[in-house]
Design a protein around this motif. Structure first.
Motif, mmCIF file in Angstrom:
data_model
loop_
_atom_site.group_PDB
_atom_site.id
_atom_site.type_symbol
_atom_site.label_atom_id
_atom_site.label_comp_id
_atom_site.label_asym_id
_atom_site.label_seq_id
_atom_site.Cartn_x
_atom_site.Cartn_y
_atom_site.Cartn_z
ATOM 1 N N ALA A 1 0.814 -1.234 0.000
ATOM 2 C CA ALA A 1 0.000 0.000 0.000
ATOM 3 C C ALA A 1 0.838 1.271 0.000
ATOM 4 O O ALA A 1 0.468 2.277 -0.606
ATOM 5 N N ARG A 2 2.006 1.230 0.656
ATOM 6 C CA ARG A 2 2.811 2.455 0.754
ATOM 7 C C ARG A 2 3.516 2.802 -0.559
ATOM 8 O O ARG A 2 4.084 3.885 -0.674
ATOM 9 N N ASN A 3 3.518 1.840 -1.491
ATOM 10 C CA ASN A 3 4.214 2.078 -2.762
ATOM 11 C C ASN A 3 3.290 2.305 -3.944
ATOM 12 O O ASN A 3 3.733 2.290 -5.088
ATOM 13 N N LEU B 1 -0.155 2.001 10.966
ATOM 14 C CA LEU B 1 0.103 3.400 10.627
ATOM 15 C C LEU B 1 1.436 3.711 11.298
ATOM 16 O O LEU B 1 1.537 3.788 12.525
ATOM 17 N N HIS B 2 2.459 3.831 10.459
ATOM 18 C CA HIS B 2 3.875 3.778 10.879
ATOM 19 C C HIS B 2 4.397 5.199 11.159
ATOM 20 O O HIS B 2 5.286 5.696 10.472
ATOM 21 N N THR B 3 3.804 5.847 12.156
ATOM 22 C CA THR B 3 4.019 7.284 12.381
ATOM 23 C C THR B 3 5.428 7.621 12.879
ATOM 24 O O THR B 3 5.858 7.112 13.920
ATOM 25 N N LEU C 1 15.936 0.475 18.756
ATOM 26 C CA LEU C 1 14.739 -0.151 19.288
ATOM 27 C C LEU C 1 13.889 -0.679 18.163
ATOM 28 O O LEU C 1 13.698 0.032 17.175
ATOM 29 N N ASP C 2 13.368 -1.864 18.319
ATOM 30 C CA ASP C 2 12.423 -2.375 17.334
ATOM 31 C C ASP C 2 11.514 -3.356 18.072
ATOM 32 O O ASP C 2 11.875 -4.514 18.250
ATOM 33 N N ARG C 3 10.393 -2.853 18.554
ATOM 34 C CA ARG C 3 9.569 -3.647 19.461
ATOM 35 C C ARG C 3 8.100 -3.633 19.052
ATOM 36 O O ARG C 3 7.577 -2.576 18.703
#
Ligand SMILES: O=P(O)(O)OC[C@H]1O[C@@H](O)[C@H](O)[C@@H](O)[C@@H]1O
Length: 282
Positions: free
Chosen positions: A73-75, A143-145, A191-193
């Motif tokens: 969707a983002r592309n 939604l990757h804000t 961080l990736d959680r």
């Protein structure tokens, strides 16, 4: 350059949205500075993801499935359905139709809509997926804000205490034991959680040198989880579309449904929302 929509509410709040990905690029609340991080090295090219703002991840979060990372969707080029300004707010609705989108091996029987509503100190984002087919749909989404911060070391995030999370770097389950997540603290950055069942509001606080505190309240509905991501200096250096110090000036706080995929029966609509409210500009 990507086609863009400028939304302005009568009280002076502004947002900019690219049709590419229905990607919110900028959010300026009334009387306040920019609240989102947009990488100055982001590529704005067909088929490429924009770095920063609010990417829409759908129908797959990260690499948890066979599709390209974070789904298609983002592309894609979305369509502007409507844009309105009322006495109190400004609103835009963008759509992506599975029948015409480049979905790869995924199902075509869906319609996605992103509604962006802007008023005063608040930005509301609503992602809706309608199953237009006869078979169920299963997806993950976010939604990757990217929230802009002046200094990650002065930033904290509250509201995650006690939650179970998947640490995508260490590749293990953990529990959030401390009240405040301090992403800039040495050893914590990078961080990736994925915090599961994160139903409480989150509060991003940023302490200014002048003693004031900027506060952004982040609430969500429909999404079960919250993802917190910052690449830290080493991973950031490997991202071609981020400046070397970009990690210092952003924290992604994402409304997501990842742990339990959404199972959407034929004919039904799923809705997920994220609201950002600037409580204090600091
Ligand atoms: O570089 P991308 O594809 O935009 O992804 C950025 C990050 O997005 C986050 O949501 C993921 O948790 C990370 O693992 C990922 O690295």
């Amino acid at each position: 350059m990507t086609d863009r929509i400028l939304l302005k509410s009568p009280d002076g709040a502004q947002a900019e949205i690219a049709l590419h990905g229905a990607h919110v690029l900028s959010w300026v609340p009334a009387g306040a500075p920019e609240q989102l991080y947009l990488s100055p090295r982001s590529e704005f090219a067909p088929g490429k993801a924009i770095r920063g703002g609010v990417p829409v991840c759908f129908p797959q979060f990260a690499e948890r499935g066979p599709l390209p990372k974070h789904g298609f969707a983002r592309n894609q080029a979305w369509r502007l359905v409507s844009q309105d300004v009322s006495r109190d707010d400004a609103m835009a609705v963008l759509a992506l139709d599975g029948a015409t989108a480049d979905v790869g091996a995924w199902a075509r029987h869906f319609e996605l809509e992103l509604t962006v509503r802007l008023a005063g100190q608040v930005l509301d984002l609503e992602l809706a997926c309608t199953n237009t087919g006869e078979a169920p749909l299963s997806f993950t989404a976010a939604l990757h804000t990217y929230l802009r911060v002046a200094d990650l070391n002065a930033t904290s995030l509250a509201g995650l205490s006690g939650l179970r999370y998947w640490d995508s770097i260490a590749q293990r389950d953990e529990r959030q034991r401390v009240e405040l997540l301090l992403p800039g603290e040495s050893g914590v950055v990078d961080l990736d959680r994925i915090y599961f069942q994160a139903k409480e509001p989150l509060l991003l606080s940023e302490h200014r040198l002048n003693g004031r505190v900027r506060r952004v309240l982040i609430t969500s509905q429909g999404f079960d989880d919250a993802v917190v991501w910052n690449p830290g200096p080493e991973r950031c250096a490997k991202l071609a579309d981020m400046p070397a110090d970009g990690w210092r000036h952003m924290l992604c706080v994402e409304a997501a449904s990842v742990g339990i995929p959404v199972e959407l029966p034929a004919g039904e609509t799923w809705v997920g929302r994220q609201s950002l409210s600037l409580e204090s500009a600091g």
